[in-house]
Design a protein around this motif. Structure first.
Motif, PDB file in Angstrom:
ATOM      1  N   ARG A 188      -0.085  -8.746 -27.359  1.00 45.76           N
ATOM      2  CA  ARG A 188       0.787  -8.728 -28.545  1.00 45.76           C
ATOM      3  C   ARG A 188       1.112  -7.272 -28.874  1.00 45.76           C
ATOM      4  NH1 ARG A 188       0.008  -8.557 -34.057  1.00 45.76           N
ATOM      5  NH2 ARG A 188      -2.237  -8.486 -33.740  1.00 45.76           N
ATOM      6  N   VAL A 189       2.422  -7.028 -29.179  1.00 44.71           N
ATOM      7  CA  VAL A 189       2.829  -5.669 -29.519  1.00 44.71           C
ATOM      8  C   VAL A 189       3.181  -5.618 -31.010  1.00 44.71           C
ATOM      9  CG1 VAL A 189       4.479  -3.820 -29.071  1.00 44.71           C
ATOM     10  CG2 VAL A 189       3.718  -5.281 -27.196  1.00 44.71           C
ATOM     11  N   SER A 190       2.517  -4.783 -31.778  1.00 42.51           N
ATOM     12  CA  SER A 190       2.846  -4.611 -33.209  1.00 42.51           C
ATOM     13  C   SER A 190       3.713  -3.372 -33.343  1.00 42.51           C
ATOM     14  CB  SER A 190       1.571  -4.419 -34.031  1.00 42.51           C
ATOM     15  OG  SER A 190       0.674  -5.452 -33.784  1.00 42.51           O
ATOM     16  N   ARG A 191       4.965  -3.602 -33.861  1.00 45.50           N
ATOM     17  CA  ARG A 191       5.877  -2.475 -34.015  1.00 45.50           C
ATOM     18  C   ARG A 191       5.928  -2.076 -35.495  1.00 45.50           C
ATOM     19  NH1 ARG A 191       9.526  -2.482 -29.526  1.00 45.50           N
ATOM     20  NH2 ARG A 191       9.114  -4.279 -28.210  1.00 45.50           N
ATOM     21  N   PRO A 192       6.304  -0.869 -35.827  1.00 45.82           N
ATOM     22  CA  PRO A 192       6.432  -0.479 -37.246  1.00 45.82           C
ATOM     23  C   PRO A 192       7.626  -1.188 -37.883  1.00 45.82           C
ATOM     24  CG  PRO A 192       7.184   1.276 -35.813  1.00 45.82           C
ATOM     25  CD  PRO A 192       6.598   0.230 -34.929  1.00 45.82           C
ATOM     26  N   THR A 193       7.514  -1.485 -39.176  1.00 43.77           N
ATOM     27  CA  THR A 193       8.618  -2.143 -39.896  1.00 43.77           C
ATOM     28  C   THR A 193       9.097  -1.224 -41.010  1.00 43.77           C
ATOM     29  OG1 THR A 193       7.140  -3.133 -41.504  1.00 43.77           O
ATOM     30  CG2 THR A 193       7.591  -4.425 -39.506  1.00 43.77           C
ATOM     31  N   LEU A 194      10.202  -1.634 -41.633  1.00 47.95           N
ATOM     32  CA  LEU A 194      10.695  -0.862 -42.781  1.00 47.95           C
ATOM     33  C   LEU A 194       9.721  -0.983 -43.953  1.00 47.95           C
ATOM     34  CD1 LEU A 194      14.532  -1.621 -42.589  1.00 47.95           C
ATOM     35  CD2 LEU A 194      13.365   0.516 -42.058  1.00 47.95           C
ATOM     36  N   GLU A 195       8.982  -2.069 -43.969  1.00 45.79           N
ATOM     37  CA  GLU A 195       7.937  -2.245 -44.983  1.00 45.79           C
ATOM     38  C   GLU A 195       6.929  -1.098 -44.859  1.00 45.79           C
ATOM     39  OE1 GLU A 195       7.412  -5.157 -47.126  1.00 45.79           O
ATOM     40  OE2 GLU A 195       5.867  -3.902 -48.032  1.00 45.79           O
ATOM     41  N   ASP A 196       6.545  -0.783 -43.602  1.00 43.38           N
ATOM     42  CA  ASP A 196       5.618   0.325 -43.362  1.00 43.38           C
ATOM     43  C   ASP A 196       6.236   1.645 -43.820  1.00 43.38           C
ATOM     44  OD1 ASP A 196       3.747  -1.372 -42.088  1.00 43.38           O
ATOM     45  OD2 ASP A 196       4.944  -1.305 -40.255  1.00 43.38           O
ATOM     46  N   VAL A 197       7.551   1.770 -43.566  1.00 44.41           N
ATOM     47  CA  VAL A 197       8.260   2.997 -43.968  1.00 44.41           C
ATOM     48  C   VAL A 197       8.218   3.135 -45.484  1.00 44.41           C
ATOM     49  CG1 VAL A 197      10.501   4.178 -44.003  1.00 44.41           C
ATOM     50  CG2 VAL A 197       9.787   2.899 -41.960  1.00 44.41           C
ATOM     51  N   PHE A 198       8.515   2.021 -46.167  1.00 43.70           N
ATOM     52  CA  PHE A 198       8.526   2.057 -47.635  1.00 43.70           C
ATOM     53  C   PHE A 198       7.139   2.398 -48.161  1.00 43.70           C
ATOM     54  CE2 PHE A 198       8.418   0.297 -51.902  1.00 43.70           C
ATOM     55  CZ  PHE A 198       9.593   0.788 -52.420  1.00 43.70           C
ATOM     56  N   LEU A 199       6.122   1.792 -47.544  1.00 43.52           N
ATOM     57  CA  LEU A 199       4.739   2.029 -47.962  1.00 43.52           C
ATOM     58  C   LEU A 199       4.388   3.508 -47.779  1.00 43.52           C
ATOM     59  CD1 LEU A 199       2.115   0.584 -48.906  1.00 43.52           C
ATOM     60  CD2 LEU A 199       1.516   0.354 -46.504  1.00 43.52           C
ATOM     61  N   LYS A 200       4.820   4.038 -46.661  1.00 42.68           N
ATOM     62  CA  LYS A 200       4.522   5.443 -46.369  1.00 42.68           C
ATOM     63  C   LYS A 200       5.219   6.360 -47.388  1.00 42.68           C
ATOM     64  CE  LYS A 200       3.433   9.019 -43.662  1.00 42.68           C
ATOM     65  NZ  LYS A 200       3.991   9.382 -42.395  1.00 42.68           N
ATOM     66  N   LEU A 201       6.472   6.009 -47.715  1.00 44.63           N
ATOM     67  CA  LEU A 201       7.259   6.888 -48.583  1.00 44.63           C
ATOM     68  C   LEU A 201       6.878   6.768 -50.055  1.00 44.63           C
ATOM     69  CD1 LEU A 201      10.766   6.376 -46.965  1.00 44.63           C
ATOM     70  CD2 LEU A 201       9.515   8.522 -47.068  1.00 44.63           C
ATOM     71  N   THR A 202       6.502   5.576 -50.498  1.00 44.32           N
ATOM     72  CA  THR A 202       6.283   5.370 -51.938  1.00 44.32           C
ATOM     73  C   THR A 202       4.839   5.050 -52.298  1.00 44.32           C
ATOM     74  OG1 THR A 202       6.697   2.995 -51.850  1.00 44.32           O
ATOM     75  CG2 THR A 202       8.625   4.404 -52.150  1.00 44.32           C
ATOM     76  N   GLY A 203       4.044   4.705 -51.292  1.00 50.00           N
ATOM     77  CA  GLY A 203       2.661   4.324 -51.579  1.00 50.00           C
ATOM     78  C   GLY A 203       2.556   2.914 -52.129  1.00 50.00           C
ATOM     79  N   ARG A 204       3.674   2.171 -52.128  1.00 49.40           N
ATOM     80  CA  ARG A 204       3.658   0.790 -52.633  1.00 49.40           C
ATOM     81  C   ARG A 204       4.346  -0.108 -51.615  1.00 49.40           C
ATOM     82  NH1 ARG A 204       6.963   0.214 -56.614  1.00 49.40           N
ATOM     83  NH2 ARG A 204       7.900   2.275 -56.523  1.00 49.40           N
ATOM     84  N   ARG A 205       4.143  -1.421 -51.795  1.00 52.78           N
ATOM     85  CA  ARG A 205       4.804  -2.372 -50.915  1.00 52.78           C
ATOM     86  C   ARG A 205       6.157  -2.768 -51.528  1.00 52.78           C
ATOM     87  NH1 ARG A 205       2.384  -3.985 -46.745  1.00 52.78           N
ATOM     88  NH2 ARG A 205       0.168  -3.671 -46.429  1.00 52.78           N
ATOM     89  N   LEU A 206       7.085  -3.295 -50.676  1.00 54.68           N
ATOM     90  CA  LEU A 206       8.403  -3.723 -51.168  1.00 54.68           C
ATOM     91  C   LEU A 206       8.282  -4.904 -52.127  1.00 54.68           C
ATOM     92  CD1 LEU A 206      10.796  -3.558 -48.118  1.00 54.68           C
ATOM     93  CD2 LEU A 206      11.314  -2.721 -50.383  1.00 54.68           C
ATOM     94  N   ILE A 207       7.489  -5.896 -51.738  1.00 54.48           N
ATOM     95  CA  ILE A 207       7.284  -7.060 -52.610  1.00 54.48           C
ATOM     96  C   ILE A 207       5.818  -7.086 -53.001  1.00 54.48           C
ATOM     97  CG2 ILE A 207       7.447  -9.566 -52.781  1.00 54.48           C
ATOM     98  CD1 ILE A 207       9.517  -9.386 -50.492  1.00 54.48           C
ATOM     99  N   GLU A 208       5.557  -6.796 -54.302  1.00 52.65           N
ATOM    100  CA  GLU A 208       4.155  -6.766 -54.743  1.00 52.65           C
ATOM    101  C   GLU A 208       3.912  -7.866 -55.738  1.00 52.65           C
ATOM    102  OE1 GLU A 208       3.733  -2.572 -55.855  1.00 52.65           O
ATOM    103  OE2 GLU A 208       2.482  -2.356 -54.087  1.00 52.65           O
TER     104      GLU A 208
END
Lengths: 310, 416
Positions: free
Chosen positions: A290-310
């Motif tokens: 199985r290959v786990s790729r980065p998502t925009l969710e990860d990008v958002f988390l990295k940039l803001t320290g929060r998740r998109l849908i909390e």
């Protein structure tokens, strides 16, 4: 005209509250540009300003070379807000005919166009039924038809799939794809990272009224996302194999948990076949991959320290 | 520049919504027609033009008298007296005075006569006594019974006097007969009054009274419907969530205002026509519209004036309401209240003086009164011009202020 939309240093304040804080971006003709962010990020306020509904407190918005508050510019914009914009006692066709009138269409031409659009959004056989009998998904599709009744050059879709089941969401995505192929310029406001990832040419990530990053989904993931991880479950693991695959791992990061190997890589498409080949060469037998790729969710988390849908 | 396609889109959309809403249909069509019917058959029942018949008890102690005007003959006169083809009295003969008075007290009788012994003899030869009881089922009926019984006795007195004079003159020498006749008439009836009933033209018949109420019901529904149309113009789109989409379209605020106002005028015109037809056909209201008379063409103009006035007032009302529910409730309550207080549905002369003063300065009342004066009173152009001009000026001012309120609300709700 290369750019359909230019947003320059736009600020919108409601009293003391800053809803949009110094946002700038441009959208080229034929591009699908997403505003990705959680609720309250300022996406809808920004869309309302681009649609000419409200004025920016500061900054400038130029749509198709003009001010969106002018009626002639608004005639070239299609806007699909989050909530249904239909009248319950009217049929789907009557609702469309009403909006067609607002865009200067009337008579047979309007009726033909409305029937065409009903077919386009898959509501052809429901056109003469009152809208109050429609499901949520049907309402969204009618909203969509209303947005494109004026044959807009710039189409703005605000959370077009919120509250939809996966199947209905997929059908809206197909509609957006069709319009993209027709060469429409589309601005999509969404809090679904998958939607932005699949549909957009470029994405602006928004949080608390600010634009925190911009780029293609791949660029954003590459710049702000974590490395991809190749997860390999083995029937039999030989220790010497681990050493041999470290050269493919990013910074040599290979983690072992019993029979599970987790290899952090830069480009999984390129190195995964090599890793597999190396393991087989060392006499390892594979059980699952199985290959786990980065998502925009990860990008958002990295940039803001929060998740998109909390 | 106003684009007709956008205006037409609003007209069609609004009319479809109005005519498909059972609630709006009830308030705009059924309710005013119901008021006209209620007015016609409860406030102005068909019997209103017929004289009333009183239940009268009589005790006759003058039985067997041979005098020409005896007790039996008096009862016969009571029994046969008519006014406009209707018997004035329904007579019940009693033997016992206590029983008759008890029946009057219990409201079974309107009054009673006690004819004494030697009534006929005394009437013929001099003067007789007659006891008259007047019942009081309520204050008004007591006054009516009193007036009718007094009028009857007065009439009898006059008739008997004339017979007596006529009989007496037969025994008077011819040379002084004319003098004695005049002298005697002077004693019997020193004032020979002639009573002529003069009623206002509008109150002359049931048909005209119903005509008055029909225009009143029309005015009443114009008030609350117009207020409702004006007050809901923006807030209804906001509550539905359609306002921002409308503002994102190429439509201008003026196109929306014109479209919604014209749709309102069309619905109010349909309502007016139906109410007038219902009043005229179902209730027999006297409502005249003669296209050959210039002043009758003022009626459609005045209807438009009332509609625009109330829509403008409604738009001003929307400044203090925040939801469809609030705007609808306020419009209906205010519309009904104004209908009564401003003399639109209820005659203002029946109101206290301070309310009459308010009604005198309410422009919708001027227009409604002018419509009544033309269609029911049949007044001429010059007699209504002041009211027509006044209501037009007031409407221009109020509708203009309504437009300012409308534009302010559009901006306010767009930012919300």
């Amino acid at each position: 005209m290369k750019y359909v939309l230019k947003v320059e240093n736009v600020v919108k304040k409601f009293g003391d509250k800053v809803a949009v804080n110094n946002v700038s971006f441009s959208v080229k003709r034929g591009e699908v540009y997403s505003l990705l962010g959680p609720n309250g990020a300022g996406k809808t306020t920004l869309m309302s300003m681009i649609a000419g509904i409200i004025e920016p407190t500061e900054g400038k918005i130029e749509v198709l070379g003009g001010d969106p508050r002018e009626s002639s510019i608004r005639a070239k914009i299609g806007y699909c807000p989050q909530e249904p914009v239909v009248y319950d006692n009217l049929t789907g066709l009557e609702n469309l005919m009403f909006y067609a009138g607002l865009y200067g269409l009337s008579g047979r031409e309007a009726k033909r166009k409305c029937n065409e659009l009903l077919e386009f959004v898959g509501l052809g056989e429901y056109g003469k039924k009152p809208v109050r009998t429609y499901s949520g998904g049907m309402m969204k599709r009618l909203n969509f038809a209303i947005a494109i009744i004026g044959d807009p050059e710039l189409l703005m879709l605000d959370e077009p799939t919120t509250g939809m089941d996966p199947r209905a969401r997929r059908s809206v995505w197909e509609l957006i794809e069709k319009l993209r192929k027709e060469g429409k310029t589309i601005i999509l406001a969404t809090h679904y990272m998958e939607e932005a990832d699949v549909l957009s040419d470029r994405v602006a990530i928004m949080d608390l009224g600010r634009k925190v990053a911009e780029g293609t989904p791949e660029e954003l993931k590459k710049e702000y996302g974590p490395r991809a991880v190749v997860n390999i479950e083995l029937v039999k693991l030989k220790p010497e194999a681990i050493e041999s695959i470290k050269r493919y791992a990013s910074e040599g990061r290979v983690m072992v948990e019993e029979n599970l190997l987790r290899v952090h890589v830069e480009d999984p498409d390129e190195v995964t076949p090599m890793i597999i080949s190396e393991l087989i060469k060392h006499g390892c037998r594979l059980n699952a991959l199985r290959v786990s790729r980065p998502t925009l969710e990860d990008v958002f988390l990295k940039l803001t320290g929060r998740r998109l849908i909390e | 520049m106003i684009r007709w396609s956008a205006v037409k889109a609003f007209i069609v959309k609004e009319l479809l919504e109005v005519f498909r809403s059972k609630e709006i249909m009830f308030w705009m069509i059924a309710w005013p027609i119901l008021w006209v019917l209620l007015s016609a058959y409860i406030f102005v029942p068909p019997s209103i033009e017929q004289p009333m018949t009183l239940d009268i008890g009589v005790i006759n102690h003058d039985i067997g008298s041979q005098a020409p005007m005896n007790g039996t003959y008096f009862i016969e006169i009571l029994n046969t007296t008519e006014y406009k083809g209707v018997k004035l009295f329904r007579i019940k003969v009693y033997k016992n005075e206590t029983k008759m008075i008890e029946d009057i007290r219990k409201g079974r009788l309107d009054g009673g006569f006690i004819i004494p012994k030697k009534f006929g003899e005394n009437v013929t030869m001099g003067q007789t006594k007659l006891k008259v009881y007047i019942g009081a089922r309520d204050v008004q009926s007591a006054q009516i019974t009193n007036a009718i019984l007094r009028g009857f006795v007065e009439g009898m007195n006059k008739m008997i006097s004339l017979i007596k004079i006529k009989e007496t003159l037969k025994y008077i020498p011819k040379n002084v007969r004319e003098f004695v006749r005049s002298w005697s008439l002077g004693i019997a009836m020193p004032i020979n009054a002639t009573f002529v009933e003069v009623k206002p033209k509008v109150l002359m018949s049931r048909a005209t009274i119903i005509g008055w109420f029909t225009i009143g019901a029309l005015g009443m529904s114009m008030l609350y419907s117009g207020l409702s149309i004006g007050s809901l113009m923006v807030v209804e789109e906001k509550d539905r969530g359609t306002l921002k989409r409308l503002l994102a379209s190429p439509m201008t605020s003026t196109e929306m205002l014109v479209g919604k106002t014209l749709a309102g005028l069309i619905s109010l015109a349909v309502m007016s026509l139906l109410v007038i037809v219902a009043g005229h056909v179902m209730c027999g209201a006297k409502i005249i519209w003669n296209p050959t008379r210039l002043e009758h063409w003022l009626v459609p103009l005045l209807l438009i004036v009332v509609a625009l006035f109330t829509i403008g007032l409604g738009s001003l009302l929307s400044l203090i309401t925040r939801s469809v529910r609030g705007a609808s409730a306020l419009s209906t309550i205010l519309g009904l209240m104004l209908s009564f207080l401003a003399g639109v549905w209820f005659p203002k002369w029946m109101m206290p003086t301070w309310i009459q003063a308010f009604a005198d300065f309410f422009p919708a009342t001027w227009a409604i009164d002018a419509i009544r004066e033309i269609m029911v009173y049949e007044l001429e152009m010059k007699e209504v011009m002041f009211k027509v001009a006044g209501s037009i000026v007031a409407t221009v001012v109020v509708y203009g202020l309504g437009v300012v309120a409308y534009k302010h609300l559009l901006r306010k709700y767009a930012e919300a």
